[in-house]
Scaffold this motif. Sequence first.
Motif, PDB file in Angstrom:
ATOM      1  N   GLN A 168      35.274  15.182 -31.717  1.00  0.00           N
ATOM      2  CA  GLN A 168      36.444  14.719 -32.465  1.00  0.00           C
ATOM      3  C   GLN A 168      36.893  13.350 -31.965  1.00  0.00           C
ATOM      4  O   GLN A 168      37.212  12.450 -32.757  1.00  0.00           O
TER       5      GLN A 168
ATOM      6  N   ASP B 135      29.488   6.229 -32.029  1.00  0.00           N
ATOM      7  CA  ASP B 135      28.372   7.036 -32.524  1.00  0.00           C
ATOM      8  C   ASP B 135      27.814   7.905 -31.392  1.00  0.00           C
ATOM      9  O   ASP B 135      27.533   7.394 -30.302  1.00  0.00           O
TER      10      ASP B 135
ATOM     11  N   SER C 264      34.605  10.602 -33.162  1.00  0.00           N
ATOM     12  CA  SER C 264      34.871  10.267 -34.556  1.00  0.00           C
ATOM     13  C   SER C 264      36.105   9.385 -34.676  1.00  0.00           C
ATOM     14  O   SER C 264      36.112   8.392 -35.415  1.00  0.00           O
TER      15      SER C 264
ATOM     16  N   LYS D  24      25.162  14.708 -31.835  1.00  0.00           N
ATOM     17  CA  LYS D  24      26.096  15.817 -31.686  1.00  0.00           C
ATOM     18  C   LYS D  24      25.549  17.026 -30.953  1.00  0.00           C
ATOM     19  O   LYS D  24      26.321  17.937 -30.601  1.00  0.00           O
TER      20      LYS D  24
END
Length: 246
Positions: free
Chosen positions: A143, A151, A146, A154
């Motif tokens: 989170q 970048d 973002s 994940k």
Amino acid sequence: MSKVAIIGGTGLTSLQNLEISGREIMHTPYGEPSSTLVRGTLGNNDVLFLPRHGSGHTITPHRINYRANLWALKEAGAEMIIAINAVGGIQPEYQPGCLVIPDQIIDYTWGRNNTFFEEGDNPVVHVDFTWPYCETLRQSLLQAASQAGVDVIKQGTYGATQGPRLETAAEINKLEADGCNTVGMTGMPEAVLARELEVCYASVGVVANTAAGRHEGEITMEEIEQHLAEGMKNVRTLLEHVIPLL
């Protein structure tokens, strides 16, 4: 009391923008930690900081006193630990300088003190390690990335090797066949010790180099240092955004 701790790896022996309020020498039942614990604030939020390899980056991965480090952080009040790890990228998408938030790990290390439950008359304890990283903390990191426009990859599987030497090309082929995306030397037993202490633990991997056999020529320290310097800029941005979420 600081509830969030940051373990700095290669390339992160100190934190910029950390306003230091004190340093604490910790003595543990398992020996001395890598360094004194640093207490301070990062963006008006209390944090603990510990350089994994020592303040002068002098402790090799296989000689780090992982038990002392984790015990000291827990004793100092840490409930969440963000570990920064320099790694090699195995697949093409894991390019030098990028950040990875792994969700799995495979342990290839040996001879390290990897549990708190091996001494005395205490009963045998088997901790669940199906998901080695705290998912709550992982999601907070994603989170924050973002929000910060950083970048990150994940998920991924971290292959923890013994070190301090780098791997052979054949060893990297084996790791890839086993499902590893990145390779490093400090992910274990750090992660499982945190689990035994019931501390929420997650890792941010900074790809410092393409793994052995994946590019032409030798892997040099100059190359590693250059990519770490680039990646650590994003690590610092990520930390500044994730700490308030915690």
